[in-house]
Design a protein around this motif. Structure first.
Motif, short mmCIF file in Angstrom:
data_model
loop_
_atom_site.label_atom_id
_atom_site.label_comp_id
_atom_site.label_asym_id
_atom_site.label_seq_id
_atom_site.Cartn_x
_atom_site.Cartn_y
_atom_site.Cartn_z
N MET A 163 57.98 38.03 35.61
CA MET A 163 59.36 38.15 35.14
C MET A 163 59.51 39.33 34.18
O MET A 163 60.56 39.95 34.15
CB MET A 163 59.78 36.83 34.48
N LYS A 164 58.45 39.62 33.42
CA LYS A 164 58.53 40.76 32.50
C LYS A 164 58.75 42.06 33.25
O LYS A 164 59.53 42.90 32.82
CB LYS A 164 57.26 40.88 31.67
N LEU A 165 58.07 42.22 34.38
CA LEU A 165 58.23 43.43 35.18
C LEU A 165 59.67 43.55 35.69
O LEU A 165 60.27 44.62 35.63
CB LEU A 165 57.24 43.45 36.34
N LEU A 166 60.21 42.45 36.16
CA LEU A 166 61.59 42.45 36.65
C LEU A 166 62.57 42.76 35.52
O LEU A 166 63.52 43.52 35.72
CB LEU A 166 61.92 41.09 37.28
N THR A 167 62.33 42.23 34.35
CA THR A 167 63.19 42.52 33.20
C THR A 167 63.14 43.99 32.84
O THR A 167 64.17 44.62 32.60
CB THR A 167 62.80 41.65 31.98
N ARG A 168 61.94 44.56 32.82
CA ARG A 168 61.81 46.00 32.53
C ARG A 168 62.51 46.83 33.60
O ARG A 168 63.16 47.83 33.29
CB ARG A 168 60.34 46.39 32.41
N LEU A 222 69.53 41.58 36.40
CA LEU A 222 68.41 40.81 36.95
C LEU A 222 68.79 40.18 38.29
O LEU A 222 68.02 40.27 39.25
CB LEU A 222 67.96 39.73 35.96
N ASP A 223 69.95 39.58 38.36
CA ASP A 223 70.40 38.98 39.63
C ASP A 223 70.60 40.05 40.70
O ASP A 223 70.23 39.87 41.86
CB ASP A 223 71.69 38.19 39.43
N TYR A 224 71.18 41.16 40.31
CA TYR A 224 71.45 42.24 41.25
C TYR A 224 70.15 42.83 41.79
O TYR A 224 69.98 42.99 42.99
CB TYR A 224 72.30 43.31 40.56
N ILE A 225 69.22 43.13 40.90
CA ILE A 225 67.92 43.70 41.31
C ILE A 225 67.18 42.72 42.21
O ILE A 225 66.59 43.11 43.22
CB ILE A 225 67.07 44.04 40.06
N THR A 226 67.22 41.45 41.87
CA THR A 226 66.56 40.43 42.68
C THR A 226 67.17 40.38 44.08
O THR A 226 66.45 40.31 45.08
CB THR A 226 66.67 39.04 42.00
N ALA A 227 68.48 40.44 44.16
CA ALA A 227 69.15 40.42 45.45
C ALA A 227 68.79 41.66 46.27
O ALA A 227 68.57 41.55 47.48
CB ALA A 227 70.65 40.33 45.26
#
Length: 50
Positions: free
Chosen positions: A1-6, A40-45
């Motif tokens: 999750m840290k990587l995704l947050t960064r 975060l939601d956008y990047i995940t999508a």
């Protein structure tokens, strides 16, 4: 999750608010408590569609 947050934080720093994507994201993020949560939601999508 840290990587995704960064990744989301970096994306927020670099995205162009005057672009079509930037305008869309501004509208999209209005329903979130923070732009980071929306990013975060956008990047995940985006990653899920790859």
């Amino acid at each position: 999750m840290k990587l995704l947050t960064r990744k989301a934080e970096q994306w927020l720093k670099e995205f162009n608010i005057t672009s079509d994507e930037g305008f869309w994201f501004e509208q999209f993020s209005a329903s979130y408590p923070s732009k980071l949560e929306a990013a975060l939601d956008y990047i995940t999508a985006l990653d899920d569609t790859s």
